[in-house]
Design an enzyme around this catalytic site. Structure first.
Site, PDB file in Angstrom:
ATOM      1  N   GLU A  50       0.822  -1.221   0.000  1.00  0.00           N
ATOM      2  CA  GLU A  50       0.000   0.000   0.000  1.00  0.00           C
ATOM      3  C   GLU A  50       0.853   1.266   0.000  1.00  0.00           C
ATOM      4  O   GLU A  50       0.445   2.297  -0.520  1.00  0.00           O
ATOM      5  CB  GLU A  50      -0.959  -0.006   1.181  1.00  0.00           C
ATOM      6  CG  GLU A  50      -2.069  -1.046   1.096  1.00  0.00           C
ATOM      7  CD  GLU A  50      -1.641  -2.414   1.603  1.00  0.00           C
ATOM      8  OE1 GLU A  50      -0.444  -2.598   1.924  1.00  0.00           O
ATOM      9  OE2 GLU A  50      -2.510  -3.311   1.675  1.00  0.00           O
ATOM     10  N   PHE A 112     -11.040  -8.266  13.393  1.00  0.00           N
ATOM     11  CA  PHE A 112      -9.945  -8.652  12.515  1.00  0.00           C
ATOM     12  C   PHE A 112      -9.680  -7.525  11.520  1.00  0.00           C
ATOM     13  O   PHE A 112     -10.596  -6.999  10.890  1.00  0.00           O
ATOM     14  CB  PHE A 112     -10.285  -9.947  11.770  1.00  0.00           C
ATOM     15  CG  PHE A 112      -9.236 -10.334  10.770  1.00  0.00           C
ATOM     16  CD1 PHE A 112      -7.955 -10.672  11.187  1.00  0.00           C
ATOM     17  CD2 PHE A 112      -9.515 -10.338   9.406  1.00  0.00           C
ATOM     18  CE1 PHE A 112      -6.976 -11.007  10.262  1.00  0.00           C
ATOM     19  CE2 PHE A 112      -8.540 -10.680   8.486  1.00  0.00           C
ATOM     20  CZ  PHE A 112      -7.264 -11.016   8.916  1.00  0.00           C
ATOM     21  N   GLN A 113      -8.427  -7.147  11.388  1.00  0.00           N
ATOM     22  CA  GLN A 113      -7.978  -6.069  10.501  1.00  0.00           C
ATOM     23  C   GLN A 113      -8.675  -4.742  10.799  1.00  0.00           C
ATOM     24  O   GLN A 113      -8.945  -3.951   9.900  1.00  0.00           O
ATOM     25  CB  GLN A 113      -8.140  -6.467   9.022  1.00  0.00           C
ATOM     26  CG  GLN A 113      -7.172  -7.571   8.627  1.00  0.00           C
ATOM     27  CD  GLN A 113      -7.025  -7.752   7.123  1.00  0.00           C
ATOM     28  OE1 GLN A 113      -7.942  -7.519   6.365  1.00  0.00           O
ATOM     29  NE2 GLN A 113      -5.837  -8.173   6.696  1.00  0.00           N
ATOM     30  N   LYS A 162     -17.398  -1.789   5.640  1.00  0.00           N
ATOM     31  CA  LYS A 162     -17.841  -2.769   4.644  1.00  0.00           C
ATOM     32  C   LYS A 162     -19.361  -2.784   4.493  1.00  0.00           C
ATOM     33  O   LYS A 162     -19.883  -2.868   3.379  1.00  0.00           O
ATOM     34  CB  LYS A 162     -17.334  -4.158   5.053  1.00  0.00           C
ATOM     35  CG  LYS A 162     -17.439  -5.187   3.955  1.00  0.00           C
ATOM     36  CD  LYS A 162     -16.730  -6.482   4.334  1.00  0.00           C
ATOM     37  CE  LYS A 162     -16.714  -7.451   3.149  1.00  0.00           C
ATOM     38  NZ  LYS A 162     -15.963  -8.681   3.488  1.00  0.00           N
ATOM     39  N   MET A 474      23.921   9.486   2.601  1.00  0.00           N
ATOM     40  CA  MET A 474      23.787  10.736   3.345  1.00  0.00           C
ATOM     41  C   MET A 474      24.068  10.502   4.826  1.00  0.00           C
ATOM     42  O   MET A 474      24.623  11.373   5.511  1.00  0.00           O
ATOM     43  CB  MET A 474      22.388  11.327   3.141  1.00  0.00           C
ATOM     44  CG  MET A 474      22.262  12.764   3.597  1.00  0.00           C
ATOM     45  SD  MET A 474      23.417  13.872   2.757  1.00  0.00           S
ATOM     46  CE  MET A 474      22.384  14.534   1.447  1.00  0.00           C
TER      47      MET A 474
END
Lengths: 569, 167
Positions: A50, A112-113, A162, A474
């Site tokens: 993502e 969940f999630q 959802k 760097m």
């Protein structure tokens, strides 16, 4: 009126906003939205992470000036989007992120999630929405695009449970947006504009200090006209490279920590700064108390909160850079162009005496600056450059001679390593006919190179130059300069075969190890147009970025090169 | 330095979190915050007392929140500021008379009496409430709760010049 689902309303709303591509990764909670997307003319590009989807949407937005769209599922999908959102907020990139959420009946139950997406992204977005009513989807999408793309652009997130996506509604076009608390000022105050013109007329040593605001407002043409009629030299910040052509006689190059001596010093000696679409970032000002000490300041910005945040201006102008430049041009009309010869002569002498420099020996290791110059020569500068974050980013910004806006894309404010590859993919999708070349470091590359799979799989033929100095360059530079040379956790080693990595991911891989191999290898990369290309350039690991003003030091203390170290410490 | 801000916001879920989070992120300390609905439908009013050397940045940053509609900084000299306090003072039978006497001067109302303490309700300016608190403190404060400050601008006073003209 026919009944549609929330998911269909979402996709229809995106189509109405003119969205032609969505970058995303599916998952449980966002699945309902992916179903109508399958039938939609909107192209979906499947990122492999993502974060990649978010940076792709950013690259698309940078290259096209339109709103980039990223989509992800709930929980980890949404949290993986946080870095691109924060990046887009810092660099004012218009973005709409759409995330799935667990059903409203489960919200707050550690389902969940489940993650508290709107809470997590609150400080990383310009605004966000948690939609609980399916009838509001169309309105929210319209508002989100309006907020993302107007005023100071930025990211807006829409979190969709959802069950809301699955609920039914009827399509109604939401019409024009009217938000009580959001009405950006675009027109500059006429009296302030007049005051600004007076200051410019009186100034002996003025400098136009311009940045990303010029690019976001599509104001490059107006800027050029204004610089020419007022005969004021122009420095373009890291975010504003390409806002003014580097080959122009009034161009000073980049200011700041790794800016040109001329740009840094012109600001220090100036008696007037005309600051447009800039925010006096610490990377530009160095120690604020000693920045441009003799200068009066005209500050033009569309975000009122930037005006006076770091430096109190003498003339504040809130407005869109393009509109205000138009007003300034109008107010200037009829005046004679000042010749400013003493000031321009001084600047010309600095340019002559303190140019950017490096030393490429024919039998020595490849100098990264040489690669940038060779690529410029071979492409005639006709390319969009997308950088990661680190030394390579600075060299690209310094040694490329930018001539157009939106053809330099990088992560400035947040400094997000791993930005280059996904952002280049997004840029190439947005402008498929342009040559898009990512300039990456090996450290930056290793953070997001899985998105090369996306590029290969989706047929997006970007090119990636990996400046391999086998370290976080760097970081080692700072360790060498400020930490007694102790290279703690910054050496990456030579364990990666980038050619094989490229080939293994469906791309073409080339490698150059000596200076004489650079041009032929880059030429080979330019000849491939059907697949993504990775070019590994084994560069000198000891090369440092100069000039340099150490963090927190005054801009009067420019370190010009390695031979100059210790002079000002 | 404490400043009082009157902030009109859209009454949306999470708006309080946005305001509080923004103030925290930008390093401004909230002294008190009171929020409630207004006469305008869909709008709420927040009265925020912030501790900050200067307010310009706070106001500008708050303005960037999409749900924030209007921000007014209230000058204490030209505004009405009120707090309400419930305070339970240790007051055994022998001390009640003294405590009630102080309370009556301040127009504090006894709202609960127990064997060992009395609870008072008092509303008024923050200064009045603090004065009352100072006077009852020696008896012993058992419990105390204060509302956040609410405030409203006074109506613009008639200018003296105009008044003379009328006369």
């Amino acid at each position: 009126m026919s009944t549609i689902t929330g998911a269909q309303a979402l996709i229809t709303a995106l189509e109405h906003e003119g969205v032609d591509v969505v970058f995303g990764v599916p998952g449980g909670a966002i699945l309902p939205a992916y179903d109508p997307l399958h039938e939609s003319p909107i192209r979906h590009i499947l990122a492999r992470h993502e974060q990649g989807a978010g940076h792709m949407a950013e690259g698309y937005a940078w290259a096209t000036g339109r709103v980039g769209v990223a989509m992800a599922t709930s929980g980890p999908g949404a949290t993986n989007l946080v870095t691109p959102l924060a990046d887009a907020l810092m660099d004012s990139v218009p973005l709409v992120a759409i995330t799935g959420q667990v059903p409203t009946s489960s919200v707050g139950n550690d389902a969940f999630q489940e993650a508290y997406t709107t809470g997590i992204t609150m400080p990383a977005t310009k605004h966000n929405y948690f939609v609980t009513d399916v009838d509001e989807i169309a309105q929210v999408v319209r508002e989100a695009f309006h907020i993302a793309s107007t005023g100071r652009p930025g990211p807006v997130l829409i979190d969709l449970p959802k069950n809301v996506l699955n609920a039914t509604t009827t399509w109604r076009d939401p019409g024009a947006v009217s938000l009580a608390g959001y009405k950006p000022t675009v027109e500059g105050h006429p009296r302030r504009v007049k005051e600004a013109v007076e200051l410019i007329t009186e100034a002996q040593r003025p400098v136009l200090y311009v940045g990303g605001g010029i690019i976001k407002a599509n104001a490059a043409a107006e800027l050029r006209r204004f610089a020419e009629v007022t005969n004021v030299p122009v420095t373009t910040t890291l975010m504003g490279r390409g806002a003014f052509p580097d080959d122009h006689r009034l161009a000073l190059g980049m200011p700041g920590m790794h800016g040109t001596y001329t740009a840094i010093t012109a600001l220090q000696k100036a008696d007037l700064l005309i600051a447009i679409g800039v925010r006096f970032d610490d990377r530009v000002t160095g120690k604020v108390e000693t920045f441009a000490p003799h200068a009066k300041v005209i500050h033009v910005d569309v975000d009122p909160a930037e005006i006076g945040k770091v430096r109190t201006p003498d003339v504040p102008i809130v407005g869109d850079a393009r509109r205000v430049l138009g007003q300034l041009l109008e107010a200037w009309a009829g005046r004679e162009t000042p010749d400013r010869q003493p000031w321009l002569d001084t600047i010309a002498a600095w340019k002559r005496d303190f140019p950017l420099r490096y030393d490429q020996r024919p039998d020595g290791p490849i100098k990264p600056q040489f690669v940038i110059e060779e690529l410029y020569r071979l492409t005639g500068g006709d390319a969009t450059l997308v950088a990661g974050v680190g030394q390579h980013q600075m060299w690209a910004s310094q040694f490329w001679r930018f001539s157009d806006p939106r053809r330099w894309i990088n992560s400035g404010g947040l400094g997000t390593m791993g930005f280059a590859i996904p952002a280049a993919i997004g840029a190439k999708v947005g402008r498929p006919d342009d040559l898009v070349y990512a300039i990456d470091g090996d450290g930056s590359f290793q953070m997001t190179f899985q998105e090369l799979i996306t590029a290969a799989d989706e047929g997006i033929p970007i090119k990636v130059a990996v400046f391999n100095n086998q370290s976080y360059g760097m970081v080692t530079q700072w360790q060498k300069l400020f930490y007694g040379g102790r290279l703690s956790a910054s050496v990456l080693g030579d364990g990666v075969d980038y050619v094989k990595v490229a080939e293994g991911l469906g791309c073409v891989g080339f490698r150059a190890e000596t200076p004489d191999e650079v041009a032929p290898t880059l030429e080979k990369s330019l000849a491939v147009d059907d697949r993504p290309v990775v070019v590994e350039l084994v560069v000198d690991p000891d090369e440092m970025v100069f000039p340099m003003v150490p963090a927190g030091a005054s801009n009067d203390e420019v370190i010009l090169g390695p031979d100059d170290l210790g002079r000002s410490s | 330095m404490k400043h009082t801000l009157s902030v009109l916001v859209e009454n949306r879920p999470g708006v309080l979190a946005r305001v509080a989070s923004l103030l925290a992120r930008r390093g401004f300390n909230i002294h008190s915050l009171a929020v409630g609905p207004t006469s305008e439908p869909g709008m709420s009013r927040m009265t925020i007392v912030v501790d900050a050397p200067e307010l310009e940045q706070v106001k500008k940053q708050l303005h960037k929140l999409v749900n924030v509609v209007r921000i007014t900084e209230l000058d204490p000299a030209n505004s009405l500021e009120r707090e309400i306090m419930l305070v339970r003072v240790a007051a055994p039978a022998g001390k009640r008379g003294e405590v009630l006497e102080i309370a009556s001067i301040f127009k504090a109302t006894a709202v609960d009496v127990g064997p060992s303490s009395m609870c008072f309700q008092i509303s008024g300016t923050p200064a009045k409430i603090n004065d009352f608190l100072d006077l009852v403190r020696p008896y012993g404060i058992v419990d105390l709760v204060k509302s956040g400050r609410i405030a409203m601008a006074r109506e613009q006073k008639t200018k003296p010049g105009r008044l003379r003209a009328v006369n």
